[in-house]
Write an enzyme that holds these catalytic residues in place. Sequence first.
Site, PDB file in Angstrom:
ATOM      1  N   GLU A   1      26.834 127.010   0.552  1.00 38.00           N
ATOM      2  CA  GLU A   1      25.692 126.801  -0.340  1.00 38.00           C
ATOM      3  C   GLU A   1      24.845 125.630   0.185  1.00 38.00           C
ATOM      4  O   GLU A   1      23.627 125.743   0.333  1.00 38.00           O
ATOM      5  CB  GLU A   1      26.209 126.497  -1.744  1.00 38.00           C
ATOM      6  N   HIS A   2      25.490 124.504   0.444  1.00 36.57           N
ATOM      7  CA  HIS A   2      24.840 123.329   1.028  1.00 36.57           C
ATOM      8  C   HIS A   2      25.526 123.006   2.348  1.00 36.57           C
ATOM      9  O   HIS A   2      26.748 122.871   2.390  1.00 36.57           O
ATOM     10  CB  HIS A   2      24.973 122.099   0.124  1.00 36.57           C
TER      11      HIS A   2
ATOM     12  N   HIS B   1      31.010 117.938  -9.616  1.00 36.20           N
ATOM     13  CA  HIS B   1      30.474 118.987 -10.486  1.00 36.20           C
ATOM     14  C   HIS B   1      31.561 119.677 -11.286  1.00 36.20           C
ATOM     15  O   HIS B   1      31.372 120.013 -12.454  1.00 36.20           O
ATOM     16  CB  HIS B   1      29.745 120.049  -9.653  1.00 36.20           C
TER      17      HIS B   1
ATOM     18  N   ASP C   1      19.231 118.190  -4.539  1.00 35.49           N
ATOM     19  CA  ASP C   1      19.528 118.519  -5.937  1.00 35.49           C
ATOM     20  C   ASP C   1      18.398 118.096  -6.862  1.00 35.49           C
ATOM     21  O   ASP C   1      18.196 118.714  -7.914  1.00 35.49           O
ATOM     22  CB  ASP C   1      20.816 117.820  -6.377  1.00 35.49           C
TER      23      ASP C   1
ATOM     24  N   GLN D   1      29.493 116.442  -4.480  1.00 34.37           N
ATOM     25  CA  GLN D   1      29.599 117.833  -4.917  1.00 34.37           C
ATOM     26  C   GLN D   1      30.885 118.083  -5.688  1.00 34.37           C
ATOM     27  O   GLN D   1      30.918 118.880  -6.624  1.00 34.37           O
ATOM     28  CB  GLN D   1      29.511 118.782  -3.721  1.00 34.37           C
TER      29      GLN D   1
ATOM     30  N   HIS E   1       8.898 169.639  -1.350  1.00 34.74           N
ATOM     31  CA  HIS E   1       8.108 168.536  -0.806  1.00 34.74           C
ATOM     32  C   HIS E   1       6.989 169.075   0.080  1.00 34.74           C
ATOM     33  O   HIS E   1       5.844 168.608   0.017  1.00 34.74           O
ATOM     34  CB  HIS E   1       9.011 167.609   0.033  1.00 34.74           C
TER      35      HIS E   1
END
Length: 435
Positions: A327-328, A261, A361, A258, A420
């Site tokens: 996230e992961h 990235h 992924d 990771q 109403h």
Amino acid sequence: MISRIDLRGSTDDPRALLPRAELDVEAALEKVRPICEDVHHRGVEALIEITERFDGVRLTTTRVPVEELHKALAELDPKVRAALEVSIERARKVHREQRRTDHTTQVVPGGTVTERWVPVERVGLYVPGGRAVYPSSVVMNVVPAQEAGVESLAVTSPPQPDFDGLPHPTILAACALLGVDEVYAVGGAQAVAMFAYGTEECRPVNLVTGPGNIWVAAAKRLLKGRIGIDAEAGPTEIAILADSTADPRHVAADMISQAEHDPLAAAVLVTDSLALADAVEKELEPQVRATKHSERIATALDGRQSGIVLVDDIDQGLKVVDAYAAEHLEIQTADAHAVAARVRNAGAIFIGAWAPVSLGDYAAGSNHVLPTGGCACHSSGLSVQSFLRGIHVVDYSREALAEVAGHVVNLANAEDLPGHGDAIRARFEWEVPGQ
């Protein structure tokens, strides 16, 4: 190389103590605002000028010719094509099961409420193209949209100087494989503005999905409301909850996977084993040195967003990873399935030694467009549901309305909204049943 945070014996809220990347989307807003306004008012002309300024490419048109998509697919490495086909097949299998069906509830005799699930009419899908090429993001965006029944899909990805101002050919090939022929060579905030406002070459969309850099996130925030968005995606992140049973080589490799990235990518190990922490730290150095993007990875692992967090036991570790809302999230512990079942906050959970994030992924069948920055405590990853809207259809007979009319009028009066109530009374010649 990587910092340590010792939470053993701590009863403090871990959220303020955990490593996290700084992402000032608010500050970026004022920089993307004039870009988006320029696209709004000048359309393609603005896109061409902005693209030349930021990407070093002078476009003649923003739309990629269809023949370029077919050419990219024809020239695609057969091994990459086979891998993409497997990724698409597995993603379709998972996402097809997510499609919701309409459901009608009879509230009373003569009175029903139906929930209809209707796909968004037109969607713009953003595929990043900065430090790496992401054909997998084409798959992860397009497949759930197609399975939801979206009729009009447009993909955009930054133009590449090395490919005559077109997006990377592997991205174009992935679009062709998926049957998407509306593709644009536009990146950054200007791409989101193109989708939001439309241009001479691109009709406006209803929803924009897909990860991007801070400028894409800022444009999404700025234009949210005019368009729907999936999320303001930040730098990618992995958290690993592990004990002494974990293999330090696997843990180190997954953190590196990771970190490669982005220099802002986060890699966090949470463990109750000091021996594992030491072993992972020892493993990181040679593995980082041996990999291609070692400088980028080292920057990410050295950054304030990454670290090794020591906890007393797995129970405390669960509290920490729930607070982090990764996230992961990988679970590499004894009885990993039982531990994973107790997790409340994560974009996606990967159980055991044989389900690394890299699998998700590309080819697990799950979606890799996931909430970042702690947003997994309230948001989900991209799915078929992201492209559907639930519409309630109310169908009541005169008798069914009469049964509840008095309650409606009483609640309208309680809220000081007599109009109403009058809308009910008018239907019964101003004599409301039950009043």
